[in-house]
Scaffold this motif. Structure first.
Motif, PDB file in Angstrom:
ATOM      1  N   ASN A  52       0.817  -1.213   0.000  1.00  0.00           N
ATOM      2  CA  ASN A  52       0.000   0.000   0.000  1.00  0.00           C
ATOM      3  C   ASN A  52       0.853   1.266   0.000  1.00  0.00           C
ATOM      4  O   ASN A  52       0.365   2.342   0.354  1.00  0.00           O
ATOM      5  CB  ASN A  52      -0.927   0.003   1.221  1.00  0.00           C
ATOM      6  N   SER A  53       2.093   1.175  -0.399  1.00  0.00           N
ATOM      7  CA  SER A  53       3.028   2.298  -0.295  1.00  0.00           C
ATOM      8  C   SER A  53       2.658   3.438  -1.241  1.00  0.00           C
ATOM      9  O   SER A  53       1.915   3.257  -2.218  1.00  0.00           O
ATOM     10  CB  SER A  53       4.455   1.830  -0.586  1.00  0.00           C
ATOM     11  N   ALA A  54       3.231   4.600  -0.962  1.00  0.00           N
ATOM     12  CA  ALA A  54       2.991   5.784  -1.793  1.00  0.00           C
ATOM     13  C   ALA A  54       3.523   5.614  -3.212  1.00  0.00           C
ATOM     14  O   ALA A  54       3.138   6.358  -4.124  1.00  0.00           O
ATOM     15  CB  ALA A  54       3.631   7.007  -1.136  1.00  0.00           C
ATOM     16  N   GLU A  55       4.390   4.627  -3.418  1.00  0.00           N
ATOM     17  CA  GLU A  55       4.926   4.363  -4.757  1.00  0.00           C
ATOM     18  C   GLU A  55       3.920   3.661  -5.666  1.00  0.00           C
ATOM     19  O   GLU A  55       4.163   3.492  -6.860  1.00  0.00           O
ATOM     20  CB  GLU A  55       6.197   3.523  -4.653  1.00  0.00           C
ATOM     21  N   LYS A  56       2.810   3.232  -5.104  1.00  0.00           N
ATOM     22  CA  LYS A  56       1.711   2.613  -5.842  1.00  0.00           C
ATOM     23  C   LYS A  56       2.160   1.406  -6.681  1.00  0.00           C
ATOM     24  O   LYS A  56       2.026   1.391  -7.909  1.00  0.00           O
ATOM     25  CB  LYS A  56       1.026   3.645  -6.743  1.00  0.00           C
ATOM     26  N   PRO A  57       2.688   0.360  -6.051  1.00  0.00           N
ATOM     27  CA  PRO A  57       3.171  -0.802  -6.809  1.00  0.00           C
ATOM     28  C   PRO A  57       2.087  -1.529  -7.588  1.00  0.00           C
ATOM     29  O   PRO A  57       2.381  -2.236  -8.552  1.00  0.00           O
ATOM     30  CB  PRO A  57       3.767  -1.707  -5.722  1.00  0.00           C
ATOM     31  N   TRP A  58       0.829  -1.349  -7.217  1.00  0.00           N
ATOM     32  CA  TRP A  58      -0.272  -2.037  -7.881  1.00  0.00           C
ATOM     33  C   TRP A  58      -0.491  -1.537  -9.321  1.00  0.00           C
ATOM     34  O   TRP A  58      -1.025  -2.253 -10.158  1.00  0.00           O
ATOM     35  CB  TRP A  58      -1.563  -1.877  -7.084  1.00  0.00           C
ATOM     36  N   ILE A  59      -0.031  -0.320  -9.614  1.00  0.00           N
ATOM     37  CA  ILE A  59      -0.247   0.247 -10.949  1.00  0.00           C
ATOM     38  C   ILE A  59       0.471  -0.570 -12.015  1.00  0.00           C
ATOM     39  O   ILE A  59      -0.021  -0.734 -13.139  1.00  0.00           O
ATOM     40  CB  ILE A  59       0.208   1.718 -10.981  1.00  0.00           C
ATOM     41  N   ALA A  60       1.647  -1.104 -11.673  1.00  0.00           N
ATOM     42  CA  ALA A  60       2.414  -1.900 -12.635  1.00  0.00           C
ATOM     43  C   ALA A  60       1.646  -3.145 -13.081  1.00  0.00           C
ATOM     44  O   ALA A  60       1.930  -3.708 -14.146  1.00  0.00           O
ATOM     45  CB  ALA A  60       3.751  -2.303 -12.025  1.00  0.00           C
ATOM     46  N   TYR A  61       0.668  -3.568 -12.288  1.00  0.00           N
ATOM     47  CA  TYR A  61      -0.131  -4.748 -12.612  1.00  0.00           C
ATOM     48  C   TYR A  61      -1.533  -4.373 -13.088  1.00  0.00           C
ATOM     49  O   TYR A  61      -2.422  -5.219 -13.134  1.00  0.00           O
ATOM     50  CB  TYR A  61      -0.217  -5.663 -11.393  1.00  0.00           C
ATOM     51  N   LYS A  62      -1.709  -3.079 -13.393  1.00  0.00           N
ATOM     52  CA  LYS A  62      -2.973  -2.562 -13.931  1.00  0.00           C
ATOM     53  C   LYS A  62      -4.138  -2.723 -12.958  1.00  0.00           C
ATOM     54  O   LYS A  62      -5.292  -2.867 -13.373  1.00  0.00           O
ATOM     55  CB  LYS A  62      -3.292  -3.226 -15.278  1.00  0.00           C
ATOM     56  N   ALA A  63      -3.816  -2.718 -11.686  1.00  0.00           N
ATOM     57  CA  ALA A  63      -4.865  -2.751 -10.665  1.00  0.00           C
ATOM     58  C   ALA A  63      -5.385  -1.329 -10.444  1.00  0.00           C
ATOM     59  O   ALA A  63      -4.614  -0.367 -10.500  1.00  0.00           O
ATOM     60  CB  ALA A  63      -4.329  -3.321  -9.366  1.00  0.00           C
ATOM     61  N   PRO A  64      -6.667  -1.167 -10.194  1.00  0.00           N
ATOM     62  CA  PRO A  64      -7.255   0.171 -10.105  1.00  0.00           C
ATOM     63  C   PRO A  64      -6.977   0.895  -8.794  1.00  0.00           C
ATOM     64  O   PRO A  64      -7.083   2.117  -8.722  1.00  0.00           O
ATOM     65  CB  PRO A  64      -8.752  -0.087 -10.266  1.00  0.00           C
ATOM     66  N   MET A  65      -6.632   0.131  -7.751  1.00  0.00           N
ATOM     67  CA  MET A  65      -6.419   0.746  -6.435  1.00  0.00           C
ATOM     68  C   MET A  65      -5.569  -0.176  -5.576  1.00  0.00           C
ATOM     69  O   MET A  65      -5.305  -1.323  -5.941  1.00  0.00           O
ATOM     70  CB  MET A  65      -7.761   1.049  -5.755  1.00  0.00           C
ATOM     71  N   SER A  66      -5.152   0.317  -4.444  1.00  0.00           N
ATOM     72  CA  SER A  66      -4.310  -0.461  -3.535  1.00  0.00           C
ATOM     73  C   SER A  66      -5.118  -1.571  -2.866  1.00  0.00           C
ATOM     74  O   SER A  66      -6.355  -1.509  -2.809  1.00  0.00           O
ATOM     75  CB  SER A  66      -3.729   0.453  -2.458  1.00  0.00           C
ATOM     76  N   PRO A  67      -4.419  -2.575  -2.321  1.00  0.00           N
ATOM     77  CA  PRO A  67      -5.133  -3.600  -1.549  1.00  0.00           C
ATOM     78  C   PRO A  67      -5.949  -3.018  -0.394  1.00  0.00           C
ATOM     79  O   PRO A  67      -7.063  -3.477  -0.125  1.00  0.00           O
ATOM     80  CB  PRO A  67      -4.004  -4.502  -1.049  1.00  0.00           C
ATOM     81  N   LEU A  68      -5.407  -1.998   0.272  1.00  0.00           N
ATOM     82  CA  LEU A  68      -6.149  -1.371   1.359  1.00  0.00           C
ATOM     83  C   LEU A  68      -7.418  -0.713   0.839  1.00  0.00           C
ATOM     84  O   LEU A  68      -8.495  -0.831   1.447  1.00  0.00           O
ATOM     85  CB  LEU A  68      -5.277  -0.330   2.070  1.00  0.00           C
TER      86      LEU A  68
END
Length: 288
Positions: free
Chosen positions: A139-155
């Motif tokens: 859930n870091s400010a670096e937004k690692p989920w974007i690299a996997y085309k996820a719309p939002m963080s796990p949180l």
């Protein structure tokens, strides 16, 4: 390995390299001390068929599927595919775990399905919730989920389904967390690193953290180290690790979920999910 170069290597050669590396690393480890007395023993070989063909669980799935589809979760991102996500929900509804541990949050696809499924249990005595562990801050400010085309963080995902108060995120290596943890769980989902060396270390520690009749769910388990999809790719680690434990006398059985009644990936119905359950012999502890 360079990605463009890797694409030129036949899948059979990649499988050979993975097997060789994992077997070599696995041999370096000392034998594990495993207590399986709290592992659940499946009632029958037909239990999976009863679970995944249940009209009750299908009705529950129908009631939450629109909500889950609205999250726009990506597929084929290295995590559990959409068919596996549904299977996980059915398992939660069947075994009714009050407290769940997930190793390997990734982008939260399985986390949010665990959350919605547990939310719908509506247990009389309530639920203790979910702890999900990853080696990085998902859930870091670096937004690692974007690299996997996820719309939002796990949180944000678990917040969206009104379950954030029941989900705890931990950023820690899996073995370190499992070794230090003093809590007990009803279901542990091992879906972090998949090397044989890591799974061999994780599984005995996970057994130690189970409540009575607890369940361990494995991802990327390939029976007999054989491909189950048309791309012929395998991840050998979970199979090699559990085969070594069984060969050393550990009283566990690995029960692959096999074919599901709904699609999974690559135009098939097959899943790499498997349950680790207590075996049929009377010995419940293995001490080398």
């Amino acid at each position: 390995m360079n990605t463009s170069f890797s694409n030129l290597i036949p899948e059979s050669a990649k499988n050979f390299i993975r097997n060789f590396r994992d077997r070599k690393d696995l041999k370096k480890l000392e034998r594990a001390n495993v207590s399986v007395e709290n592992l659940k023993k499946l009632d029958s070989d037909d239990e999976f068929e009863l679970i995944f063909n249940s009209e009750k669980y299908k009705s529950l799935w129908d009631s939450v599927s629109k909500e889950l589809q609205g999250l726009d979760l990506p597929d084929n991102t290295g995590g559990v595919n959409t068919g596996d996500q549904r299977a996980i929900a059915y398992l939660i509804w069947h075994f009714k775990p009050s407290k769940i541990l997930e190793i390997g949050t990734h982008i939260g696809c399985s986390t949010v399905h665990l959350s919605v499924a547990q939310r719908e249990l509506k247990l009389v005595n309530g639920v203790s919730g979910i702890v999900t562990v990853d080696i990085r801050d998902v859930n870091s400010a670096e937004k690692p989920w974007i690299a996997y085309k996820a719309p939002m963080s796990p949180l944000d995902l678990v917040t969206k389904v009104n379950y954030s108060d029941k989900v705890t995120f931990r950023c820690q290596p899996s073995v370190e967390y499992l070794a230090q943890c003093q809590d007990k769980y009803d279901l542990i989902f091992l879906d972090g690193g998949h090397s044989a060396e890591l799974v061999y270390r994780e599984l005995p520690l996970a057994c130690r953290l189970l409540n009575r009749n607890g369940i361990i769910l494995l991802h990327d388990y390939f029976p007999n180290n054989k491909p189950i999809w048309v791309n012929n790719s395998i991840i050998p680690g979970p199979y090699l690790a559990t085969e070594r434990l069984i060969g050393e006398g550990c009283n566990i059985e690995i029960r692959p979920l096999g074919a599901l009644p709904w699609p999974t990936k690559q135009n098939s119905h097959y899943t790499s999910l498997a349950l680790c359950t207590r075996g049929n012999i009377n010995v419940t502890n293995y001490i080398p």
